[in-house]
Enzyme design. Structure first.
Site, PDB file in Angstrom:
ATOM      1  N   ASP A  88       0.811  -1.216   0.000  1.00 48.10           N
ATOM      2  CA  ASP A  88       0.000   0.000   0.000  1.00 48.10           C
ATOM      3  C   ASP A  88       0.845   1.267   0.000  1.00 48.10           C
ATOM      4  O   ASP A  88       0.309   2.381   0.056  1.00 48.10           O
ATOM      5  CB  ASP A  88      -0.957   0.001   1.207  1.00 48.10           C
ATOM      6  CG  ASP A  88      -0.245  -0.260   2.525  1.00 48.10           C
ATOM      7  OD1 ASP A  88       0.768  -0.985   2.523  1.00 48.10           O
ATOM      8  OD2 ASP A  88      -0.713   0.247   3.569  1.00 48.10           O
ATOM      9  N   HIS A  89       2.178   1.114  -0.113  1.00 45.72           N
ATOM     10  CA  HIS A  89       3.085   2.253  -0.089  1.00 45.72           C
ATOM     11  C   HIS A  89       3.970   2.350  -1.328  1.00 45.72           C
ATOM     12  O   HIS A  89       4.159   3.436  -1.871  1.00 45.72           O
ATOM     13  CB  HIS A  89       3.997   2.182   1.140  1.00 45.72           C
ATOM     14  CG  HIS A  89       3.286   2.320   2.441  1.00 45.72           C
ATOM     15  ND1 HIS A  89       3.384   3.444   3.229  1.00 45.72           N
ATOM     16  CD2 HIS A  89       2.440   1.488   3.092  1.00 45.72           C
ATOM     17  CE1 HIS A  89       2.633   3.286   4.315  1.00 45.72           C
ATOM     18  NE2 HIS A  89       2.065   2.103   4.254  1.00 45.72           N
TER      19      HIS A  89
END
Length: 283
Positions: A88-89
């Site tokens: 998610d990064h």
């Protein structure tokens, strides 16, 4: 008993737009809400105009890429920074960087163009970002201090809405606690996590996080007074109030505490560390 953590859970998501937060900071929120991402991944834009930095471009999401490119239209992106390599990064870092012609910067584990270590600085017009090594949630985790606003982009190391998952073998509770001390020592005015809103009174929040982890150590030892048990065995008692769908993650967090207690010599493992491994008190 540990003090209650003053969680910051009031947050109105504004997906796909560049939200002005401070004179130097904007945020574009990805539409990837979930049990571990809260309302979604907040990508931060630092600076204005001639040179801006972008922190944590986020998940592999075409709509989010479009929103980020729109947000920096007419500006020069000089650095794309990544706190750590989770899905998610990191995934959008390379596509976004290629689209704007900027380098990716971060820990060696995220395969950046430029490796950053603790204390390394990246500068732009009116801003400075200094890497702060904060392993624990992930081995390669970096936070980024913004001295001009005495703020810290804390990634997933400290989140306002929830405690961070520390999942062995990549996650390490001893490293997490050491990193927490580093953030406390930084005496920042504001923490900007990648998920959720800011922590605007960091010291009591951080002290409560620390007390919570120490209390969890004690709770684990108390469970073992009744006999050998695994992290999975302890979850129903220690996480009775949370959604059962989160119990596997809770078991990993308990495992991180057990590994820490094993290193300290308080407990002994019956085998290689896993959520199903049985531990017992030493002596």
């Amino acid at each position: 008993m540990s003090m209650a953590i003053p969680f910051v859970r009031e947050f109105v998501p504004r997906y796909g737009e560049a939200e002005r937060l401070t004179p130097l900071i904007r945020r574009v929120l990805a539409r990837n809400p979930g049990p571990f991402t809260f309302a979604g991944t907040g990508t931060f834009i630092v600076g204005n105009g001639a040179s801006v930095a972008v922190i944590d471009p986020g998940p592999d999401d075409a709509d989010h890429l479009t929103a980020l490119l729109k947000a920096v239209e007419g500006e020069t992106v000089t650095a794309v920074l990544v706190t750590h390599g989770h899905a998610d990064h990191l995934p959008l870092a390379r596509p976004f960087a290629q689209a704007v012609g900027a380098p990716v910067l971060g820990h060696a584990a995220v395969a950046p163009d430029t490796v950053l270590g603790d204390g390394d600085e990246v500068r732009g017009d009116g801003w400075t970002l200094r890497a702060v090594a904060t392993p624990g949630h992930a081995t390669e985790h970096l936070a980024f201090a913004l001295p001009e606003e005495n703020a810290l982009f804390s990634g997933d190391h400290v989140m306002g809405w929830s405690t961070s998952v520390v999942s062995p073998p990549d996650g390490d509770m001893d490293a997490y606690m050491d990193s927490l001390e580093r953030v406390i020592a930084g005496n920042y005015d504001t923490l900007w996590p990648t998920h959720g809103g800011p922590v605007t009174d960091p010291l009591p929040f951080l002290e409560a996080l620390k007390a919570h982890r120490l209390e969890r150590d004690r709770q684990v030892l108390d469970q073992l007074v009744h006999g050998p048990a695994s992290a999975l065995d302890m979850v129903p008692a220690l996480y009775a109030g949370i959604d059962r769908a989160l119990w596997p993650a809770a078991a990993q967090s308990l495992l991180a505490h057990l590994v820490r207690l094993d290193r300290r010599g308080d407990v002994i493992a019956a085998g290689e560390p896993s959520a199903a491994t049985t531990y017992h008190l030493r002596g």
